[in-house]
Each structure stands twice: as structure tokens, then as C-alpha cells.
Design a protein around this motif. Structure first.
Motif, PDB file in Angstrom:
ATOM      1  N   SER A  32       0.790  -1.056   0.002  1.00  0.00           N
ATOM      2  CA  SER A  32      -0.004   0.072   0.235  1.00  0.00           C
ATOM      3  C   SER A  32       1.016   1.291  -0.005  1.00  0.00           C
ATOM      4  CB  SER A  32      -0.993  -0.086   1.057  1.00  0.00           C
ATOM      5  OG  SER A  32      -0.328  -0.292   2.371  1.00  0.00           O
ATOM      6  N   SER A  95      -5.004  -8.995  -8.492  1.00  0.00           N
ATOM      7  CA  SER A  95      -6.320  -8.771  -9.137  1.00  0.00           C
ATOM      8  C   SER A  95      -7.475  -9.610  -8.439  1.00  0.00           C
ATOM      9  CB  SER A  95      -6.359  -9.210 -10.580  1.00  0.00           C
ATOM     10  OG  SER A  95      -6.120 -10.518 -10.618  1.00  0.00           O
ATOM     11  N   ASN A  98      -7.657  -8.091  -4.721  1.00  0.00           N
ATOM     12  CA  ASN A  98      -8.539  -6.617  -4.709  1.00  0.00           C
ATOM     13  C   ASN A  98     -10.084  -7.090  -4.737  1.00  0.00           C
ATOM     14  OD1 ASN A  98      -6.520  -4.858  -4.728  1.00  0.00           O
ATOM     15  ND2 ASN A  98      -6.048  -4.985  -6.794  1.00  0.00           N
ATOM     16  N   ASP A 102     -10.953  -6.051  -1.103  1.00  0.00           N
ATOM     17  CA  ASP A 102     -10.871  -4.809  -1.492  1.00  0.00           C
ATOM     18  C   ASP A 102      -9.568  -4.149  -0.965  1.00  0.00           C
ATOM     19  OD1 ASP A 102     -11.739  -1.981  -2.116  1.00  0.00           O
ATOM     20  OD2 ASP A 102     -12.760  -1.651  -0.059  1.00  0.00           O
ATOM     21  N   GLU A 104      -7.210  -2.344  -2.098  1.00  0.00           N
ATOM     22  CA  GLU A 104      -6.773  -0.749  -2.350  1.00  0.00           C
ATOM     23  C   GLU A 104      -7.258  -0.312  -1.292  1.00  0.00           C
ATOM     24  OE1 GLU A 104      -8.392   0.150  -6.081  1.00  0.00           O
ATOM     25  OE2 GLU A 104      -6.903  -1.021  -7.390  1.00  0.00           O
TER      26      GLU A 104
END
Length: 553
Positions: A32, A95, A98, A102, A104
């Protein structure tokens, strides 16, 4: 693609250790927060811990109840036939994560490992997202199965056939990881071999008792554990009957009730496994058993994992099971555990100073001799003048030894590459400058809006005031403009002062005094607002005075 949870981290220290572990051997790392080229893995991991804790502390339970688990460590692995670069593997794995987690909106660290045949991506993620919500999806297995399957189809990857997503009757955990890894490499695990033997015996038996007779005839030891429970053992390896499909409940379902089963089990069953010899290590007679206790050390595997009362029979600590025995310069092993082999080598080589007494010989099955050769070299006995005969290592054995030595060297190396302190400082300065610049722009924007509001308010009043002269209007507009300009100039000066003042920059670098700089900027902003308000009051007072003068007497 296979997703597997590996660990749950409950403390700050365990999060740091997990991030260090996944990053040290990685071909590619990320998370992150971006990693600067001149920062070390330890610094990058420490930053992760700091960011995780900032979120957790911000949203911690006010009632005092502690969050039980703080972070999760998991992995997504790819089939050995998938032709992937580390970058592509990271892209595909992230991918999936994510969509499921979630990612991100969550603090995390990831790393791509290429040290095995199956390229895999590790992930350590904060259980609490950036909004303070704790991940509580108890059964996300099906979701990950679906996402992995879709990624395999879209990217032409090897499709895992035993997915619960494709076959709902498949157990949630079809087989232990060790069995899966063996079968992915085209090998059968020991448990699979036992299951095959059990299935073959059931196919050839006519009753549950007959099944036991067949297993006994095929060389299996039947360890009677009580009632109708038992363990099957062969070549030092054993499994409970229920683990390999041979429990009486299973046999009864296949053959029907068998009144003779208990009697047959009692007759064929043994209370303890047979004592089998797997191999031996021999050398010159170094010392007598009577002198052993006087010379032994207390901090080796030999002393920490095994106990002996006579210097000859060595049992596992806390057990009556004998691991190996020593007599007349020969250690005889009753299992092929590397721990036992290492302890036996320590027993044989301790207190040896004469070069003529350093020749060792190994005997036994191939697996035992190979493990002994590896332990001999891992202990560095060859560098101490000892020799080992009886086993000729293959190229694979030599490669395995080299890999182990490299891992140990990397783990215990005392020389660490120091990052360039000037580059780190420059990087930090750039980061601080960007932050202060952004803060300055935000202050300017807010204060400009307030100044414009003041200007509009003053202008409206002038339009309503019919008796105000043109000169007075111009004076009020000039006053409003001066007020707005003063606010903007003061705010700009405050931000520039923070930007240029190295004292405040140093405080912000430490993190603890960020609020101090904010307070200074806030104070100066308030002063600017007060000055603007004062200008408004002065303009209003001047207007009232003019009205009083023009009012008819």
C-alpha cells in the motif's frame, strides 16, 4: 491458482516478522506504500507496521476490548507449467485479492517468490480497512475458488481440477498440503500409499477380519489402541485406521457387521510398534560410556531433545521411545529423523582430537544414508577434518546441500548492506516538501474562499446602501480587497514558513510534532481571519457614522 491462508498475526512484532519473511527472498515486493530503492527490507517492513497500527489505533474499540487478530498472511501459488514473470504473477494474484478483500482500501505488503517450482505470491494484509471496518467474512473459500477459476480461464493458466467451485461434492479441504505438493510433482505421499494398500486389501477381502489378515500378511503392523481402534504401521511410518479409510465403521459399511473382528484385532494387534533398525553410523571407539556423563555439553540437540541414563540408550524427551543407541563407536538408529541423526553425529564426534579417529561410515537404506550425508555436511564436520564413507551423493543431493548452505549463510550473515544516508535524507525531504506544498495549497484555497465571501458580503451591503457615495464604495471595496489579500498573504506566508523552516521539517520527520506545525499554521490563519473580520467591522462602523451625519436633524 491456489489460495491458502498461512498465519494469523495477533501482535505488532509478528506483523513485522511476517513482512520481513516474505520480503527477504522475494523477486519482487510492493504494498500500500511504495518502497524507495535506497531503503532496506527492514525499513520497509517497519513502515508497514507503522501504517497498520495507525489504522488500528485510530479505530480501536473505545470500550477497551482488544482486537484479537490484527493481520492475515496468505499466499496464491501458480502451477509449475504456467509461464509467468514475477510481474505478471503479482498482477494476477493482486487482481484476485483486490476483488475479494478490497485491497486498495487496506494496508498491506506483498512479495513474489520464485525459489520453488511453483511461483507464488505472499500477502500480509491488515484485517481492519482504512475506514475502520474489520474483515469478518467467515467462509470466503468459495469466493476465492470462483475468482481463481475465472483468472485461470481469462489468462490461459493451468486449471485446478479438484475445485469445490466446479464440483460441490468435493470436500472443502480435499487433502493436506503435503499430499497435494507430492502429487503436483508426480509423487505419491506416504498417506496416499497407505490408502492404496487399504483399498487393494478391501477389494481382495471377504470380511473385516479377513481385511486385517491380509494387511498383516503384507507386512503391516497393527497397533491395537483399544476397543476396535487401531493404527497401521509399516517401515516406521504409521497412520490411524480412520485416516486411511480402514476404520471398523468404514469396514462395517462395506462388509456388514463382523462378530469376529474384535477377536482378530486382539490376536493380530500389538501394543507397541516393532523396533526397526533404519541404519547405523560407526567410527573408532572415542570414549567409554562411563566417561560420557562427565564430558557432555548441555546446549546441543543431543542434550536438548534426547535423554539418557547410561550414555548408550537415547530416548526422545518426554517419551519412552528410543531414537538411537550408542555402543563401541557405533550409533544404531530406530528412525530416520534428521534431528536424531544430528544428535547421533554429535555423540560420535564429541571430544575427538586425533585425526585417525575422524573417519565415519554410514550403513542402512538409501533414505537414511542420504539424510546422514546431508546432516554431516550441514554440521560442517567435513571442514573439521571428519570424513564419511558409505554413500555417494548425486547431483541433486549436492544442489540441495548448496541451497541449504546459502539459506543459512543469508540468515546468519553479519554484514548488511547499509543504505546511502544522503539519498534517504533527500527522499525524505522530497516527501516532506510535497506534503507541505499540498498543505499550503489547501490553506490558500480555504482562506481565499473566506476572503471572497467577505468581499461579496461587503459588496452586497454597498448595493443596498443607497446613500453611500461612490467614494465610500470604492473605499469599502479597497478595504475588502486588502482584507482578502491580507488573508491570502498571511496564509501563504504561514505555509512558506513551514516549508522553509528546517526546525519544523525535522519535527514532522519524527511524526510526533506534526500537530505543532499544524497549530502554528492554524494560529496564523486565525489571525488572518480576525484581521479580515476587523476590517469588516471598521467598514461597518464607518458606514454608520456616515449615516448619522446624513440623518435629518
Amino acid at each position: 491458482m491456489i489460495r491458502k491462508k498461512l498465519s494469523t498475526y495477533k501482535t505488532v512484532g509478528s506483523i513485522g516478522n511476517g513482512c520481513n519473511y516474505i520480503s527477504k527472498k522475494a523477486a519482487l515486493v510492493g504494498g500500500s506504500e511504495a518502497k524507495f530503492d535506497n531503503t532496506s527490507i527492514e525499513e520497509y517492513s517497519a513502515l508497514a507496521v507503522k501504517k497498520f497500527e495507525q489504522v488500528n489505533n485510530k479505530f480501536k474499540n473505545k470500550s477497551g476490548r482488544k482486537q484479537e487478530s490484527k493481520a492475515i498472511h496468505e499466499m496464491i501459488s501458480f502451477h509449475k507449467d504456467d509461464d509467468l514473470t514475477p510481474e505478471k504473477a503479482a498482477e494476477l494474484a493482486l487482481s484476485v485479492w483486490n476483488k475479494a478483500l478490497d485491497l486498495e482500501n487496506r494496508k498491506h505488503r506483498w512479495a513474489v517468490h520464485t525459489d520453488t517450482d511453483e511461483m507464488h505470491v505472499h500477502l500480509v494484509w491488515n484485517k481492519r480497512n482504512n475506514k475502520g471496518e474489520i474483515y469478518n467474512q467467515k467462509d470466503d473459500y468459495a469466493l476465492f475458488e470462483k475468482l481463481c477459476y475465472e483468472a485461470e480461464i481469462e489468462n490461459d493458466l493451468t486449471i485446478v481440477k479438484n475445485r469445490k467451485f466446479l464440483n460441490p461434492l468435493t470436500p472443502t479441504n480435499p487433502q493436506p498440503s503435503n499430499e497435494y505438493r507430492h502429487e503436483q510433482k508426480g509423487l505419491k505421499s506416504e498417506k496416499s500409499k497407505f490408502k492404496d494398500e487399504v483399498k487393494s486389501a478391501i477389494d481382495n477381502a471377504i470380511s473385516s477380519s479377513d481385511f486385517l489378515e491380509i494387511m498383516d500378511a503384507r507386512g503391516f503392523s497393527i497397533i491395537h489402541n483399544g476397543n476396535n481402534a487401531y493404527t497401521l504401521e509399516k517401515d516406521g511410518i504409521g497412520f490411524k485406521a480412520s485416516d486411511v479409510g480402514a476404520s471398523y465403521k468404514h469396514l462395517k459399511g462395506h462388509f456388514g457387521d463382523d462378530p469376529d473382528f474384535s477377536a482378530t484385532l486382539t490376536r493380530l494387534g500389538k501394543k507397541t510398534p516393532l523396533k526397526r533398525e533404519y541404519g547405523s553410523l560407526s567410527g573408532p571407539q572415542f570414549q567409554s560410556a562411563q566417561d560420557y556423563d562427565k564430558k557432555q555439553k548441555k546446549n546441543r540437540v543431543l542434550d536438548l531433545s534426547f535423554s539418557t541414563t547410561d550414555g548408550q540408550s537415547y530416548k526422545w524427551n518426554g517419551s519412552n521411545r528410543e531414537a538411537f543407541s550408542y555402543k563401541n563407536g557405533t550409533a544404531t538408529f530406530y528412525n530416520s529423523s534428521p534431528t536424531a541423526i544430528k544428535a547421533g553425529l554429535q555423540r560420535l564426534t564429541e571430544n575427538v582430537t586425533n585425526p585417525k579417529d575422524k573417519a565415519l561410515s554410514v550403513n542402512g537404506n538409501h533414505d537414511f544414508k542420504r539424510k546422514t550425508w546431508l546432516e554431516f555436511h550441514k554440521m560442517g564436520l567435513d571442514e573439521k577434518g571428519f570424513s564419511l564413507s558409505g554413500y555417494e551423493p548425486s547431483a541433486t543431493d549436492k544442489a540441495e546441500l548448496e541451497r541449504i548452505k546459502n539459506e543459512v549463510k543469508e540468515k546468519y550473515s553479519k554484514t548488511k548492506e547499509e543504505p546511502n544516508s544522503n539519498e534517504i535524507k533527500a527522499n525524505n525531504e522530497d516527501t516532506k516538501s510535497d506534503y507541505l506544498k499540498e498543505n499550503k495549497e489547501q490553506v490558500n484555497k480555504r482562506d481565499l474562499e473566506k476572503a471572497n465571501d467577505a468581499k461579496r458580503k461587503s459588496t452586497n451591503e454597498e448595493e443596498i446602501d443607497e446613500i453611500g457615495s461612490q467614494e465610500t464604495k470604492e473605499n469599502k471595496q479597497s478595504s475588502a480587497r486588502e482584507a482578502a489579500s491580507s488573508v491570502i498573504e498571511s496564509a501563504t506566508g504561514a505555509a512558506e514558513e513551514i516549508l522553509l523552516n528546517s526546525k519544523y521539517a525535522a519535527l514532522m520527520e519524527k511524526g510526533a510534532d506534526v500537530q505543532a506545525a499544524k497549530n502554528i499554521a492554524e494560529t496564523q490563519k486565525n489571525n488572518s481571519e480576525n484581521e479580515a473580520h476587523q476590517n469588516e467591522r471598521d467598514a461597518e462602523s464607518s458606514k454608520r457614522k456616515r449615516r448619522m451625519k446624513l440623518k435629518p436633524q
